[in-house]
Enzyme design. Structure first.
Site, PDB file in Angstrom:
ATOM      1  CG  ASN A 218      -0.132  -0.003   2.474  1.00 51.22           C
ATOM      2  OD1 ASN A 218       0.455   0.666   2.835  1.00 51.22           O
ATOM      3  ND2 ASN A 218      -0.447  -0.982   3.331  1.00 51.22           N
ATOM      4  CG  ASP A 287      -6.759  -5.429   6.717  1.00 47.36           C
ATOM      5  OD1 ASP A 287      -6.309  -5.659   7.782  1.00 47.36           O
ATOM      6  OD2 ASP A 287      -7.620  -4.765   6.568  1.00 47.36           O
ATOM      7  CE  LYS A 297       8.483 -12.370 -13.955  1.00 47.33           C
ATOM      8  NZ  LYS A 297       9.144 -11.849 -15.121  1.00 47.33           N
ATOM      9  CG  ASP A 316      -5.833  -6.533  14.523  1.00 48.13           C
ATOM     10  OD1 ASP A 316      -4.852  -5.824  15.029  1.00 48.13           O
ATOM     11  OD2 ASP A 316      -6.718  -5.880  14.067  1.00 48.13           O
ATOM     12  CB  ILE A 317       0.336  -6.698  14.887  1.00 48.64           C
ATOM     13  CG1 ILE A 317       0.787  -7.431  13.679  1.00 48.64           C
ATOM     14  CG2 ILE A 317       1.490  -6.211  15.854  1.00 48.64           C
ATOM     15  CD1 ILE A 317       1.833  -6.814  12.805  1.00 48.64           C
ATOM     16  CG  PHE A 333      -2.365   5.804  13.743  1.00 50.26           C
ATOM     17  CD1 PHE A 333      -1.746   5.760  14.929  1.00 50.26           C
ATOM     18  CD2 PHE A 333      -2.225   6.799  13.018  1.00 50.26           C
ATOM     19  CE1 PHE A 333      -1.065   6.684  15.459  1.00 50.26           C
ATOM     20  CE2 PHE A 333      -1.423   7.937  13.597  1.00 50.26           C
ATOM     21  CZ  PHE A 333      -0.795   7.853  14.557  1.00 50.26           C
ATOM     22  CE  LYS A 347      -9.738   1.571  11.967  1.00 52.14           C
ATOM     23  NZ  LYS A 347     -10.441   0.855  10.984  1.00 52.14           N
ATOM     24  CE  LYS A 351      -7.878  -3.189  15.021  1.00 48.67           C
ATOM     25  NZ  LYS A 351      -6.890  -3.308  13.912  1.00 48.67           N
TER      26      LYS A 351
HETATM   27  N1  CTP Z   1      -3.161  -3.105  12.491  1.00 47.61           N
HETATM   28  C1  CTP Z   1      -2.496  -4.285  13.151  1.00 47.61           C
HETATM   29  N2  CTP Z   1      -2.412  -5.406  12.519  1.00 47.61           N
HETATM   30  C2  CTP Z   1      -3.143  -5.853  11.392  1.00 47.61           C
HETATM   31  C3  CTP Z   1      -3.958  -4.789  10.855  1.00 47.61           C
HETATM   32  C4  CTP Z   1      -3.931  -3.493  11.675  1.00 47.61           C
HETATM   33  O1  CTP Z   1      -1.410  -4.056  13.960  1.00 47.61           O
HETATM   34  N3  CTP Z   1      -3.023  -7.064  11.042  1.00 47.61           N
HETATM   35  C5  CTP Z   1      -3.381  -1.756  13.366  1.00 47.61           C
HETATM   36  C6  CTP Z   1      -2.819  -0.682  12.313  1.00 47.61           C
HETATM   37  O2  CTP Z   1      -1.365  -0.444  12.753  1.00 47.61           O
HETATM   38  C7  CTP Z   1      -3.751   0.523  12.990  1.00 47.61           C
HETATM   39  C8  CTP Z   1      -4.914  -0.252  13.197  1.00 47.61           C
HETATM   40  O3  CTP Z   1      -4.706  -1.696  13.620  1.00 47.61           O
HETATM   41  O4  CTP Z   1      -3.101   0.814  14.330  1.00 47.61           O
HETATM   42  C9  CTP Z   1      -5.843  -0.256  12.083  1.00 47.61           C
HETATM   43  O5  CTP Z   1      -7.008  -0.972  12.205  1.00 47.61           O
HETATM   44  P1  CTP Z   1      -7.596  -1.952  10.982  1.00 47.61           P
HETATM   45  O6  CTP Z   1      -9.192  -2.327  11.774  1.00 47.61           O
HETATM   46  O7  CTP Z   1      -6.972  -2.778  10.377  1.00 47.61           O
HETATM   47  O8  CTP Z   1      -7.808  -0.738  10.088  1.00 47.61           O
HETATM   48  P2  CTP Z   1      -8.022  -0.642   8.705  1.00 47.61           P
HETATM   49  O9  CTP Z   1      -7.591  -2.049   8.113  1.00 47.61           O
HETATM   50  O10 CTP Z   1      -7.282   0.537   8.037  1.00 47.61           O
HETATM   51  O11 CTP Z   1      -9.563  -0.505   8.614  1.00 47.61           O
HETATM   52  P3  CTP Z   1     -10.691  -1.307   7.948  1.00 47.61           P
HETATM   53  O12 CTP Z   1     -10.320  -2.705   7.523  1.00 47.61           O
HETATM   54  O13 CTP Z   1     -11.567  -1.301   9.012  1.00 47.61           O
HETATM   55  O14 CTP Z   1     -11.035  -0.443   6.740  1.00 47.61           O
END
Ligand code: CTP
Length: 408
Positions: A218, A287, A297, A316-317, A333, A347, A351
């Site tokens: 991204n 995600d 390849k 989700d970390i 964030f 969120k 979380k």
């Molecule tokens: N985050 C994380 N690990 C993941 C995904 C997200 O630590 N696998 C953290 C990001 O660093 C950020 C927050 O979670 O602090 C964002 O949350 P998330 O729900 O994943 O946000 P988005 O993917 O941007 O939102 P959405 O899927 O709801 O559009």
């Protein structure tokens, strides 16, 4: 180069910049320029040996003030440069500080204007030293003894760095670069709201490989996360920055761990998380990742049928850290293109976080400024548009206050 400065980070600061003799004097020219650009008033004092490496005229032109070398120079009406100079400074920075100069300081010798000036400092006036010497000279027990002595006497040592040396050898002893010294000086003047705390920050995008040459990523630049890591370090914290693939300079004093995928970021964060006081997740973590990594390849081979990829969900970390029994203070964030508050609040609850920072990404990706909205259980607060470093400092202030309230 590191993050752009917020304007006037050293405005009103009076820096006495001392140069002792060493080849790193060439970097002091850049340093004087960086300090002036950051708003500082810079008064240069050189030892006679330093003038053999760089001309006083150069330092005068860059600092905009006459350089003083000779303690007998009668340009001061009272003929007491060593007193006047220190009374008119907020900080003394010696860069380069040679092995000989540090040895003199350790002994309290004062046979040149710079050592005389250091000795005549009012008690409590900060003295910062940027050593620069050959690696064997730095490692020598005599130098290490002298360094320990000047530190015990209250001096702060900046660096030295590891790397190529002018003599052709490789090791510890290089003077820090001008921008690192400038940033260290800026940090010196920031309030130490997180002294003794440990802060872990994730930043940047992740890259989820499809095959050896392609992947899903991204547009996150990592700038906000790097600015937060810098601001936390400036506030006195021990900072670890887990960074996805970005080309940004590591903020001075920050420990950096480079990763590529979400899984690698997870593996770098989780074992360290419980030891932290604060975890700030700014990374734009993918995600999803391709469920099956192709070892080779993927070839078109004349096929007209587009390949399809099965995706698997990444852990989700942030949620995993927030769920730890000894969880640090967790900040999430939310980069949203609409309904910022509603998404940020969702969120926060999903979380189980004490604080979520919303911003209207992806419009801010890669830019140097930003607008942040802090959302917690009690409501929300907007931090007005500013450069990312100023916002990062404001966020660190908020986090420090909440941490103090939590620990009370
Ligand atoms: N985050 C994380 N690990 C993941 C995904 C997200 O630590 N696998 C953290 C990001 O660093 C950020 C927050 O979670 O602090 C964002 O949350 P998330 O729900 O994943 O946000 P988005 O993917 O941007 O939102 P959405 O899927 O709801 O559009």
């Amino acid at each position: 180069m590191s993050e752009p400065l917020s304007s006037g980070d050293l405005a009103t600061k009076r820096v006495l910049l001392g140069l002792s003799g060493g080849i790193a004097c060439y970097k002091a020219a850049d340093l004087a320029r960086e300090l002036v650009k950051a708003g500082a008033t810079v008064q240069v004092v050189m030892t006679p040996a330093a003038t053999r490496f760089i001309g006083a005229v150069t330092m005068q032109a860059l600092s905009g003030r006459p350089v003083i070398v000779d303690p007998w120079d009668d340009s001061a009406p009272n003929n007491m440069h060593h007193i006047n100079l220190t009374r008119e400074a907020d900080v003394v920075l010696v860069a380069p500080a040679s092995a000989d100069f540090i040895a003199k300081l350790a002994q309290g010798l004062s046979d040149d204007l710079l050592s005389l000036t250091c000795l005549a400092r009012p008690s409590g006036q900060p003295l910062l030293l940027a050593p620069a010497m050959n690696r064997e000279m730095w490692a020598h027990p005599a130098t290490q003894r002298n360094v320990a002595q000047v530190v015990a006497d209250g001096a702060t040592i900046l660096g030295p760095a590891h790397g190529d040396q002018a003599c052709g050898e490789v090791g510890d002893g290089r003077m820090l670069e001008a921008d690192q010294l400038r940033d260290a000086l800026i940090a010196h003047f920031q309030p130490k709201r997180l002294a003794g705390k440990r802060v872990l920050v994730t930043a940047g995008p992740t890259f989820e490989a499809i095959d050896p040459v392609r992947g899903i990523t991204n547009l996150s630049s990592g700038k906000m996360g790097f600015a937060i890591a810098r601001a936390a370090r400036e506030a006195g914290a021990e900072v670890t920055l887990v960074a996805g693939p970005v080309h940004l300079a590591t903020p001075y004093g920050v420990r950096r761990i480079d990763v590529r995928s979400a899984q690698q970021m997870h593996d770098a964060v989780l074992p360290r998380a419980a030891r932290q006081d604060v975890f700030i997740a700014t990374a734009a973590v993918a995600d999803w990742r391709p469920a099956n990594l192709s070892a080779h390849k993927i070839k078109k081979n004349g096929s007209k049928v587009a390949p399809t990829f099965e995706l698997a969900e990444n852990t989700d970390i942030l949620a995993a850290v927030a769920a730890l029994p000894d969880a640090p203070f967790c900040v999430g964030f939310a980069a949203e293109s609409r309904d910022l508050l509603a998404h940020a609040r969702e969120k926060l609850e999903r979380k189980k976080l004490p604080l979520v920072v919303g911003n209207l990404g992806p419009a801010t990706f890669g830019r140097d400024d930003n607008t942040l909205t802090l959302v917690d259980a009690d409501g929300h607060r907007e931090l007005p548009a500013s450069d990312k470093l100023s916002l990062a400092r404001e966020l660190v202030r908020e986090v420090a206050e909440r941490l103090a309230r939590r620990q009370r």
